[in-house]
Design a protein around this motif. Structure first.
Motif, PDB file in Angstrom:
ATOM      1  N   GLU A  80       0.832  -1.205   0.000  1.00  0.00           N
ATOM      2  CA  GLU A  80       0.000   0.000   0.000  1.00  0.00           C
ATOM      3  C   GLU A  80       0.866   1.253   0.000  1.00  0.00           C
ATOM      4  O   GLU A  80       0.559   2.234  -0.683  1.00  0.00           O
ATOM      5  CB  GLU A  80      -0.955  -0.002   1.205  1.00  0.00           C
ATOM      6  CG  GLU A  80      -2.110  -0.976   1.064  1.00  0.00           C
ATOM      7  CD  GLU A  80      -2.916  -0.748  -0.212  1.00  0.00           C
ATOM      8  OE1 GLU A  80      -3.310   0.418  -0.480  1.00  0.00           O
ATOM      9  OE2 GLU A  80      -3.126  -1.722  -0.961  1.00  0.00           O
ATOM     10  N   GLU A  81       1.959   1.232   0.754  1.00  0.00           N
ATOM     11  CA  GLU A  81       2.829   2.407   0.806  1.00  0.00           C
ATOM     12  C   GLU A  81       3.531   2.627  -0.535  1.00  0.00           C
ATOM     13  O   GLU A  81       3.643   3.761  -1.007  1.00  0.00           O
ATOM     14  CB  GLU A  81       3.868   2.254   1.915  1.00  0.00           C
ATOM     15  CG  GLU A  81       4.767   3.478   2.104  1.00  0.00           C
ATOM     16  CD  GLU A  81       3.978   4.774   2.334  1.00  0.00           C
ATOM     17  OE1 GLU A  81       4.426   5.824   1.829  1.00  0.00           O
ATOM     18  OE2 GLU A  81       2.920   4.717   2.995  1.00  0.00           O
ATOM     19  N   ASN A  82       3.998   1.546  -1.148  1.00  0.00           N
ATOM     20  CA  ASN A  82       4.637   1.686  -2.458  1.00  0.00           C
ATOM     21  C   ASN A  82       3.657   2.187  -3.503  1.00  0.00           C
ATOM     22  O   ASN A  82       4.018   3.017  -4.360  1.00  0.00           O
ATOM     23  CB  ASN A  82       5.231   0.351  -2.902  1.00  0.00           C
ATOM     24  CG  ASN A  82       6.574   0.062  -2.264  1.00  0.00           C
ATOM     25  OD1 ASN A  82       7.238   0.964  -1.753  1.00  0.00           O
ATOM     26  ND2 ASN A  82       6.986  -1.196  -2.277  1.00  0.00           N
ATOM     27  N   LYS A  83       2.428   1.706  -3.453  1.00  0.00           N
ATOM     28  CA  LYS A  83       1.424   2.155  -4.417  1.00  0.00           C
ATOM     29  C   LYS A  83       1.135   3.645  -4.242  1.00  0.00           C
ATOM     30  O   LYS A  83       1.005   4.384  -5.224  1.00  0.00           O
ATOM     31  CB  LYS A  83       0.141   1.333  -4.290  1.00  0.00           C
ATOM     32  CG  LYS A  83       0.292  -0.088  -4.814  1.00  0.00           C
ATOM     33  CD  LYS A  83      -1.034  -0.766  -5.083  1.00  0.00           C
ATOM     34  CE  LYS A  83      -1.789  -1.114  -3.843  1.00  0.00           C
ATOM     35  NZ  LYS A  83      -2.996  -1.923  -4.149  1.00  0.00           N
ATOM     36  N   LYS A  84       1.051   4.083  -3.010  1.00  0.00           N
ATOM     37  CA  LYS A  84       0.825   5.511  -2.748  1.00  0.00           C
ATOM     38  C   LYS A  84       1.977   6.358  -3.286  1.00  0.00           C
ATOM     39  O   LYS A  84       1.765   7.410  -3.884  1.00  0.00           O
ATOM     40  CB  LYS A  84       0.655   5.758  -1.245  1.00  0.00           C
ATOM     41  CG  LYS A  84      -0.662   5.259  -0.669  1.00  0.00           C
ATOM     42  CD  LYS A  84      -0.723   5.500   0.830  1.00  0.00           C
ATOM     43  CE  LYS A  84      -2.025   4.957   1.422  1.00  0.00           C
ATOM     44  NZ  LYS A  84      -2.062   5.124   2.904  1.00  0.00           N
ATOM     45  N   GLU A  85       3.205   5.878  -3.080  1.00  0.00           N
ATOM     46  CA  GLU A  85       4.368   6.651  -3.538  1.00  0.00           C
ATOM     47  C   GLU A  85       4.498   6.638  -5.056  1.00  0.00           C
ATOM     48  O   GLU A  85       4.942   7.625  -5.650  1.00  0.00           O
ATOM     49  CB  GLU A  85       5.649   6.114  -2.890  1.00  0.00           C
ATOM     50  CG  GLU A  85       6.892   6.939  -3.183  1.00  0.00           C
ATOM     51  CD  GLU A  85       6.760   8.408  -2.802  1.00  0.00           C
ATOM     52  OE1 GLU A  85       7.458   9.238  -3.424  1.00  0.00           O
ATOM     53  OE2 GLU A  85       5.950   8.739  -1.901  1.00  0.00           O
ATOM     54  N   ILE A  86       4.115   5.541  -5.700  1.00  0.00           N
ATOM     55  CA  ILE A  86       4.110   5.494  -7.161  1.00  0.00           C
ATOM     56  C   ILE A  86       3.194   6.585  -7.710  1.00  0.00           C
ATOM     57  O   ILE A  86       3.544   7.302  -8.653  1.00  0.00           O
ATOM     58  CB  ILE A  86       3.656   4.098  -7.655  1.00  0.00           C
ATOM     59  CG1 ILE A  86       4.784   3.079  -7.448  1.00  0.00           C
ATOM     60  CG2 ILE A  86       3.263   4.140  -9.132  1.00  0.00           C
ATOM     61  CD1 ILE A  86       4.368   1.638  -7.698  1.00  0.00           C
ATOM     62  N   ILE A  87       2.029   6.753  -7.109  1.00  0.00           N
ATOM     63  CA  ILE A  87       1.081   7.791  -7.546  1.00  0.00           C
ATOM     64  C   ILE A  87       1.586   9.178  -7.175  1.00  0.00           C
ATOM     65  O   ILE A  87       1.643  10.084  -8.015  1.00  0.00           O
ATOM     66  CB  ILE A  87      -0.313   7.542  -6.937  1.00  0.00           C
ATOM     67  CG1 ILE A  87      -0.921   6.260  -7.502  1.00  0.00           C
ATOM     68  CG2 ILE A  87      -1.236   8.737  -7.212  1.00  0.00           C
ATOM     69  CD1 ILE A  87      -2.220   5.852  -6.845  1.00  0.00           C
ATOM     70  N   ARG A  88       1.977   9.352  -5.914  1.00  0.00           N
ATOM     71  CA  ARG A  88       2.379  10.685  -5.438  1.00  0.00           C
ATOM     72  C   ARG A  88       3.571  11.226  -6.210  1.00  0.00           C
ATOM     73  O   ARG A  88       3.596  12.400  -6.576  1.00  0.00           O
ATOM     74  CB  ARG A  88       2.726  10.617  -3.934  1.00  0.00           C
ATOM     75  CG  ARG A  88       1.527  10.512  -3.009  1.00  0.00           C
ATOM     76  CD  ARG A  88       1.946  10.690  -1.567  1.00  0.00           C
ATOM     77  NE  ARG A  88       2.907   9.683  -1.134  1.00  0.00           N
ATOM     78  CZ  ARG A  88       2.700   8.838  -0.125  1.00  0.00           C
ATOM     79  NH1 ARG A  88       1.576   8.873   0.553  1.00  0.00           N
ATOM     80  NH2 ARG A  88       3.627   7.962   0.210  1.00  0.00           N
TER      81      ARG A  88
END
Length: 304
Positions: A80-88
């Motif tokens: 979940e954290e990696n997915k958020k950072e990919i978007i951000r």
């Protein structure tokens, strides 16, 4: 004084390749990096954080073009954290660069964004620029990314997004792990083998970027890939042939899942999905490909 190109996030494989290509074309190159400011190999590196305004913004004023490569690598496990950072990382860099361009007294004439063909999802259908989008996390990322890129008004700056395919380069990039598999006689088809690889040679990709920078008629969305996508099975067979390797056992889907998570530390869907994309707009505009045959492209990249 030579024209200056600014490459935010240009420290990675594709950015470094383009930087050297542009230097050879007579441009000055500045890379915006999260690391310290410095000069290496005639390239200026200027620190930025990819999210907030700072002294780096002055680099854009008077430059000829901006080519943005910023974004967390998708070659990771999708926590979940990696997915958020990919978007951000993608969203915030686009927005702050737009803000910097809007503040320029002499804005760049072109803003080019490195995007992704992943917007088409996992499909064997032929995909041109106007094809429907797919489903899933990677598609959502691309949709948010593209919407953000074209959201701002930049009246003096052309905007071009290149949806990049499977870029094949020397000594790194997407080809490197497949070379290693073939080297150790593990270069069989991955999973079902019928997933498409929309490949292109790095030299053609650099020429696409140069066209986007220089051709004032270009604007909007382009599929940046080669004209002859192939299935994973065909790709791996061709790679083995070029590397003088014989038959290799296939990697069944369960093994790919286990290997991706445990050995590679990456998302298995990156190997098990694909898309059959064509660079229709570039073809229509007369772009000349140096490499439209996979065997020829691989032979060039793996020679010497």
């Amino acid at each position: 004084m030579n024209k200056k190109i600014v490459l935010p996030g240009g420290s990675g494989f594709l950015g470094q390749s383009l930087a050297l290509f542009l230097l050879n074309k007579g441009y000055d190159v500045t890379i915006l990096t999260r690391r310290h400011s410095r000069v290496e190999n005639s390239i200026r590196y200027v620190h930025w954080d990819g999210r907030t305004m700072g002294d780096w913004a002055k680099e854009l004023d008077g430059c000829y073009a901006v080519v943005n490569f910023t974004g967390k690598s998708v070659n990771c496990i999708y926590t979940e954290e990696n997915k958020k950072e990919i978007i951000r990382s993608r969203y915030y860099s686009v927005r702050i660069l737009q803000k910097a361009i809007q503040s320029c007294e002499q804005p760049p004439q072109a803003f080019v964004q490195a995007g992704s063909l992943a917007i088409f999802g996992n499909t064997r259908d032929v995909c041109t620029e106007s094809s429907p989008h797919g489903e899933g996390f990677s598609v959502k990322v691309c949709q948010l990314w593209e919407k953000a890129f074209f959201a701002a008004s930049l009246p003096h700056t052309r905007q071009v997004m290149l949806r990049i395919g499977f870029a094949l380069g020397r000594d790194g990039g997407a080809l490197e792990p497949l070379k290693k598999l073939a080297k150790y006689n593990l270069g069989g088809k991955v999973g079902p083998g019928n997933q498409y690889i929309s490949w292109l040679h790095i030299d053609d990709l650099n020429s696409m970027f140069l066209k986007a920078i220089e051709d004032k008629s270009m604007g909007g969305m382009y599929n940046a890939t080669g004209p002859q996508p192939v299935t994973n099975k065909v790709f791996m067979k061709t790679l083995r042939k070029v590397m003088n390797k014989g038959w290799a056992p296939p990697a069944p889907t369960p093994l790919v899942w286990a290997g991706a998570y445990v050995v590679m530390g990456t998302e298995p869907s990156l190997a098990l999905t694909g898309r059959n994309a064509l660079p229709q707009k570039l073809i229509d505009e007369g772009f000349t490909f140096q490499y439209n045959n996979l065997k020829t492209a691989l032979s060039d990249l793996l020679s010497g």
